[in-house]
Design an enzyme around this catalytic site. Structure first.
Site, short mmCIF file in Angstrom:
data_model
loop_
_atom_site.label_atom_id
_atom_site.label_comp_id
_atom_site.label_asym_id
_atom_site.label_seq_id
_atom_site.Cartn_x
_atom_site.Cartn_y
_atom_site.Cartn_z
N LYS A 22 3.34 -6.31 21.19
CA LYS A 22 4.31 -5.99 20.13
C LYS A 22 4.26 -4.51 19.77
CE LYS A 22 3.20 -6.99 15.61
NZ LYS A 22 3.31 -5.81 14.74
N ASN A 23 3.04 -4.03 19.48
CA ASN A 23 2.93 -2.68 18.93
C ASN A 23 3.11 -1.58 19.98
OD1 ASN A 23 2.69 -3.77 16.44
ND2 ASN A 23 0.45 -3.57 16.30
N CYS A 116 3.77 -3.88 1.69
CA CYS A 116 3.89 -5.23 2.23
C CYS A 116 2.60 -5.97 1.92
CB CYS A 116 4.17 -5.20 3.73
SG CYS A 116 2.81 -4.61 4.69
N ARG A 121 0.87 0.90 1.99
CA ARG A 121 1.49 1.51 3.16
C ARG A 121 2.39 2.72 2.85
NH1 ARG A 121 2.47 -2.84 7.75
NH2 ARG A 121 1.44 -1.26 8.97
N ASP A 304 -6.44 -5.76 13.00
CA ASP A 304 -5.53 -6.87 13.27
C ASP A 304 -6.26 -8.15 13.69
OD1 ASP A 304 -3.50 -5.14 12.72
OD2 ASP A 304 -3.03 -4.70 14.81
N ILE A 326 -9.43 -0.49 6.62
CA ILE A 326 -8.15 0.19 6.89
C ILE A 326 -7.09 -0.16 5.84
CG2 ILE A 326 -6.32 0.58 8.62
CD1 ILE A 326 -8.98 1.43 9.74
N ARG A 397 6.89 -13.34 13.72
CA ARG A 397 7.11 -11.90 13.83
C ARG A 397 6.32 -11.32 14.99
NH1 ARG A 397 4.84 -9.38 9.02
NH2 ARG A 397 4.93 -7.59 10.38
N1 EPU Z 1 -1.45 5.65 5.86
C1 EPU Z 1 -1.24 6.55 4.85
N2 EPU Z 1 -0.11 7.35 4.93
C2 EPU Z 1 0.79 7.25 5.94
C3 EPU Z 1 0.54 6.32 6.98
C4 EPU Z 1 -0.59 5.52 6.91
O1 EPU Z 1 -2.01 6.65 3.91
O2 EPU Z 1 1.77 8.00 5.93
C5 EPU Z 1 -2.66 4.79 5.80
C6 EPU Z 1 -2.34 3.30 5.76
O3 EPU Z 1 -1.99 2.87 4.46
C7 EPU Z 1 -3.64 2.71 6.27
C8 EPU Z 1 -4.13 3.76 7.28
O4 EPU Z 1 -3.37 4.94 7.00
O5 EPU Z 1 -4.57 2.60 5.23
C9 EPU Z 1 -3.93 3.40 8.72
O6 EPU Z 1 -2.63 2.89 8.93
P1 EPU Z 1 -1.79 3.20 10.22
O7 EPU Z 1 -0.72 4.20 9.88
O8 EPU Z 1 -2.68 3.51 11.35
O9 EPU Z 1 -1.10 1.80 10.48
P2 EPU Z 1 0.34 1.57 11.05
O10 EPU Z 1 0.63 2.58 12.09
O11 EPU Z 1 1.32 1.40 9.94
C10 EPU Z 1 -0.30 0.07 13.08
C11 EPU Z 1 0.04 -1.30 13.54
C12 EPU Z 1 -0.65 -2.32 12.64
C13 EPU Z 1 -2.15 -2.07 12.69
C14 EPU Z 1 -2.46 -0.62 12.28
C15 EPU Z 1 -3.92 -0.26 12.40
C16 EPU Z 1 2.23 -1.02 14.47
C17 EPU Z 1 3.69 -1.31 14.37
N3 EPU Z 1 1.48 -1.49 13.48
O12 EPU Z 1 0.19 0.16 11.75
O13 EPU Z 1 -0.35 -3.60 13.16
O14 EPU Z 1 -2.79 -2.94 11.81
O15 EPU Z 1 -1.71 0.28 13.12
O16 EPU Z 1 -4.37 -0.41 13.70
O17 EPU Z 1 1.78 -0.42 15.43
C18 EPU Z 1 0.11 -5.90 13.05
O18 EPU Z 1 0.43 -5.84 14.26
O19 EPU Z 1 -0.07 -6.97 12.44
C19 EPU Z 1 -0.08 -4.65 12.32
C20 EPU Z 1 -0.05 -4.57 11.00
#
Ligand code: EPU
Length: 416
Positions: A22-23, A116, A121, A304, A326, A397
């Site tokens: 998915k990701n 969410c 986030r 995850d 995280i 999802r």
């Molecule tokens: N964060 C910030 N500011 C930002 C962006 C992120 O503070 O602008 C924080 C987040 O709140 C979190 C940390 O940074 O505490 C790390 O989040 P990250 O941005 O790495 O997560 P993401 O990119 O939104 C992806 C996956 C998630 C997975 C995380 C961590 C996708 C679409 N989603 O999310 O997958 O948990 O990386 O590995 O790639 C899932 O598949 O169920 C899922 C949630």
């Protein structure tokens, strides 16, 4: 609304195959909008999250032709730079389209994406990163307006590691003028996969998969074809299920090298598993030992899998500590495991102590989010009597036809 009804206590056995990630697929679909040409993407999972992103792409002008796991898409023209609020609300991956819209039309309007179930986030890293590349970002009551006549390469240092922000800035910088250096970038395997996709279509990216990524901007990206890698979260989810219930459960079509941190935990717990080049076979081996686990960026223990692993810890002997480092909302689901009979103390939003083993009992529960939803399914599979899980859209999802695939290895689960 569909529900899952599970009769617990059945022995699982056999082989289960992992779908495309998915990701990884989400990012490649979004990156296809950087080009006007047709892109063929194979091994795309048939899940709700992908459907929502394709709807969003179509709403800005993409033509999508889907046959099962194969998608052909092209975006000859971007018809609007406004991302539709009703779609953005449903899918956070909408953030992935900001770069393509900015590159091709010089602006993008993103309604507030909101938090969410797994946490607040924020999107500050995206905003700071785009500003660094020369965009102007204005926050209004409706959302954010990103504007840039031209994006220029720059050095951006991530204050914290973010997977999607790394991917968004990397794909955008591929078409910015000059050189971009991303420091403290995320290293998750989906990032080198996205870089491979972009490079195959004309980009010049090096270092993806490490903490410093260098991107030499190019003028355009061309047509092509790309296969989505296997989903490491699905693979890990099934491996954990094998540790809970098997007779041997063989997880096929995966990349075991993406799950090393999980296997370290299996070693400590005494889980019995075998690894092949593209498979892992796991079986229940009791008694399991309690362990402490902390979620971490790759190659650490993936957040995850935390919820499914927490279910496994309810069956281990002694006290385990789960530290979810995280996300601040990903441990609240333990309330549902407590309703099923698990002995868990939620010390604070980031820490839970589990005293095992506990017999779990079937209950009527609601799936709070995708990964916690899957965890409740496997809790239901080891519980006595019947478990009913509402809100299975959350599970759909990210896991394709999960009930059919689990039934094929002996689970008694149906969708009503
Ligand atoms: N964060 C910030 N500011 C930002 C962006 C992120 O503070 O602008 C924080 C987040 O709140 C979190 C940390 O940074 O505490 C790390 O989040 P990250 O941005 O790495 O997560 P993401 O990119 O939104 C992806 C996956 C998630 C997975 C995380 C961590 C996708 C679409 N989603 O999310 O997958 O948990 O990386 O590995 O790639 C899932 O598949 O169920 C899922 C949630």
């Amino acid at each position: 609304m569909p529900k899952f009804v599970i009769q617990g206590g059945r022995q699982l056995k056999g082989e289960i195959s992992v779908n495309g990630a998915k990701n990884a697929a989400l990012k490649i679909i979004a990156a296809s909008l950087l080009s006007k040409e047709e892109i063929k993407i194979t091994n795309v999972p048939e899940i709700e999250e992908i459907k929502r992103l394709l709807e969003l792409c179509e709403s800005v002008g993409s033509r999508v032709e889907r046959r099962g796991k194969e998608i052909k898409m092209s975006t000859p023209e971007i018809l609007t730079t406004d991302l539709a609020p009703e779609l953005v609300k449903k899918i956070r991956a909408a953030l992935l389209l900001i770069g393509p819209l900015l590159i091709r039309k010089g602006e993008a309007r993103l309604p507030h994406p909101g938090g969410c179930a797994i946490g607040e986030r924020p999107i500050d890293l995206f905003i700071d990163g785009f500003k660094r590349l020369g965009a102007e970002v204005v926050e209004t009551e409706q959302g954010y307006h990103f504007k840039a006549e031209k994006l220029r390469g720059a050095t951006f240092v991530f204050p914290i590691i973010s997977v999607t922000a790394t991917e968004v800035l990397m794909m955008t910088a591929a078409l910015a003028e000059g050189t971009t250096v991303l420091k403290n970038a995320a290293c998750e395997p989906e990032i080198p996969a996205l870089a491979e996709y972009l490079n195959k279509h004309g980009a010049k990216i090096s270092g993806a998969g490490m903490h410093t990524i260098t991107i030499e901007g190019v003028k355009e990206l061309g047509a092509g074809e790309f296969e989505v890698m296997p989903d490491r979260v699905e693979a890990g989810s099934f491996a954990i299920l094998g540790a809970l219930l098997g007779e041997p459960l063989r997880v096929n079509n995966c990349r075991p090298e993406h799950l090393e941190a999980l296997f370290v935990m299996f070693d400590k717990m005494g889980v019995d598993y075998k690894l092949g080049e593209n498979w892992v076979e796991v079986r229940r081996f009791s008694p399991l030992k309690a362990v402490n686990v902390t979620t971490h960026e790759y190659p650490g223990f993936i957040t995850d899998l935390q919820s499914a692993f927490t279910v496994l810890l309810t069956q281990a002997n002694g006290l385990s500590l789960v530290h979810e480092a995280i996300f601040e909302g990903r441990l609240f689901f333990v309330d549902k495991l407590k309703q099923m009979g698990a002995q868990i103390i939620l010390c604070d939003p980031h820490r839970a102590v589990i005293n095992g083993p506990s017999k779990l009992h079937g209950r009527h529960l609601e799936s709070p989010d995708l990964r916690a939803g899957f965890a409740l399914v496997i809790a239901g599979l080891i519980a006595d009597a019947e478990t009913m899980i509402d809100n299975v859209y959350q599970i759909d999802r990210g896991y394709e036809k999960i009930e059919e695939r689990l039934r094929a290895v002996g689970a008694e689960i149906k969708r009503i």
